[in-house]
Design an enzyme around this catalytic site. Structure first.
Site, short mmCIF file in Angstrom:
data_model
loop_
_atom_site.label_atom_id
_atom_site.label_comp_id
_atom_site.label_asym_id
_atom_site.label_seq_id
_atom_site.Cartn_x
_atom_site.Cartn_y
_atom_site.Cartn_z
N ASP A 25 0.79 -1.24 0.00
CA ASP A 25 0.00 0.00 0.00
C ASP A 25 0.82 1.29 0.00
O ASP A 25 0.52 2.23 0.74
CB ASP A 25 -0.97 0.02 1.19
CG ASP A 25 -1.99 -1.10 1.13
OD1 ASP A 25 -1.91 -1.94 0.22
OD2 ASP A 25 -2.88 -1.14 2.00
N ASP A 67 -4.90 -0.63 -1.85
CA ASP A 67 -6.32 -0.40 -1.63
C ASP A 67 -6.90 0.08 -2.96
O ASP A 67 -6.31 0.95 -3.61
CB ASP A 67 -6.54 0.66 -0.56
CG ASP A 67 -6.51 0.10 0.86
OD1 ASP A 67 -6.33 -1.12 1.02
OD2 ASP A 67 -6.68 0.90 1.80
N HIS A 69 -10.53 1.00 -3.68
CA HIS A 69 -11.88 1.10 -3.16
C HIS A 69 -12.88 1.63 -4.19
O HIS A 69 -12.55 2.51 -4.99
CB HIS A 69 -11.91 2.05 -1.97
CG HIS A 69 -11.11 1.60 -0.80
ND1 HIS A 69 -11.14 0.31 -0.31
CD2 HIS A 69 -10.25 2.28 0.02
CE1 HIS A 69 -10.36 0.22 0.74
NE2 HIS A 69 -9.79 1.40 0.96
N HIS A 86 -10.46 7.54 0.66
CA HIS A 86 -9.06 7.35 0.26
C HIS A 86 -8.96 6.21 -0.74
O HIS A 86 -9.79 5.31 -0.77
CB HIS A 86 -8.18 7.05 1.48
CG HIS A 86 -8.50 5.74 2.14
ND1 HIS A 86 -9.55 5.59 3.00
CD2 HIS A 86 -7.90 4.52 2.05
CE1 HIS A 86 -9.61 4.33 3.42
NE2 HIS A 86 -8.62 3.65 2.85
N LYS A 111 -7.01 -4.87 -3.30
CA LYS A 111 -7.83 -5.37 -2.19
C LYS A 111 -8.88 -4.35 -1.77
O LYS A 111 -8.82 -3.18 -2.16
CB LYS A 111 -6.95 -5.75 -1.01
CG LYS A 111 -6.11 -4.64 -0.43
CD LYS A 111 -5.15 -5.16 0.63
CE LYS A 111 -4.23 -4.08 1.15
NZ LYS A 111 -4.89 -3.00 1.85
N CYS A 150 -2.70 -2.88 7.66
CA CYS A 150 -2.53 -3.79 6.52
C CYS A 150 -1.30 -4.70 6.67
O CYS A 150 -1.35 -5.87 6.28
CB CYS A 150 -2.48 -3.00 5.22
SG CYS A 150 -4.08 -2.19 4.91
#
Length: 204
Positions: A25, A67, A69, A86, A111, A150
């Site tokens: 990340d 990430d 999202h 974010h 993810k 994470c």
């Protein structure tokens, strides 16, 4: 770098076939100026680049998680979650840091891609474990952001799946929503059997 010193016991370790580097990340929204900036998050980038160079030099794989999202992810404030908006998929905030030197053949694992499901672990809801098993991976070297979310949860799952885990102590930073969260996460990872290492034998 073929070898470095572990923080416990001052023993030596060497990279070998079956090792993988998992860069966790390193995205713009987690760096200074980002929507969910982690204090010192940018400091891990040059250190991770050196680890990347070491793995590439040995012909070993590099994986990078992110990430990714949807716009109304359950972790966002507006949806009742604990975080500001974010790393929305396809936005500049979700991009990897420009200074991060990922090799062209890096395997990218996205993810937390479902609107109604959080995923701190790089294994949760992804095909990371099947990728690693197909590649014959036995030891996972992990660094990045964040120590207490994470990285911690990825280490938990990696140990549960039976991988040996090395945490890059000089290439992690914590959110520390509660003071000491990062230290508690490190203690938990050590309890699970993860070993802490550093490039130059200077792990805390």
């Amino acid at each position: 770098m073929n070898a470095a010193t572990q923080s416990s016991g001052r023993e030596r370790w060497q990279l070998r076939p079956g090792d993988v580097l998992l860069v966790t990340d390193i995205q713009n929204d987690f760096l200074p100026g980002g929507a969910l900036a982690v204090a010192g998050g940018d400091e891990v980038v040059p250190v991770l680049n050196r680890y990347i160079d070491a793995f590439v030099a040995q012909g070993l794989p590099v994986y990078a998680t992110r990430d990714w999202h949807p716009e109304r992810h359950c972790s966002f404030y507006a949806q009742g979650g604990p975080w500001p908006v974010h790393c929305v998929a396809g936005t500049p905030g979700a991009d990897f840091a420009a200074a991060l030197r990922l090799p062209p053949d890096t395997t990218v694992i996205s993810k937390a891609t479902s609107q109604d499901r959080e995923a701190y672990s790089s294994f949760q809801g992804t095909d990371l474990d099947s990728h690693l098993r197909e590649a014959g991976i036995r030891r996972l070297f992990i660094g990045g952001l964040t120590t207490d979310y994470c990285v911690l949860n990825s280490v938990r799952d990696a140990r549960r799946h039976g991988y040996a885990v090395f945490v890059l102590a000089d290439a992690i930073r914590a959110v520390d929503v509660q003071p000491g969260d990062g230290q508690r996460a490190e203690a938990e990872m050590a309890r699970l059997g993860a070993q802490f290492i550093a490039l130059d034998g200077q792990a805390a």
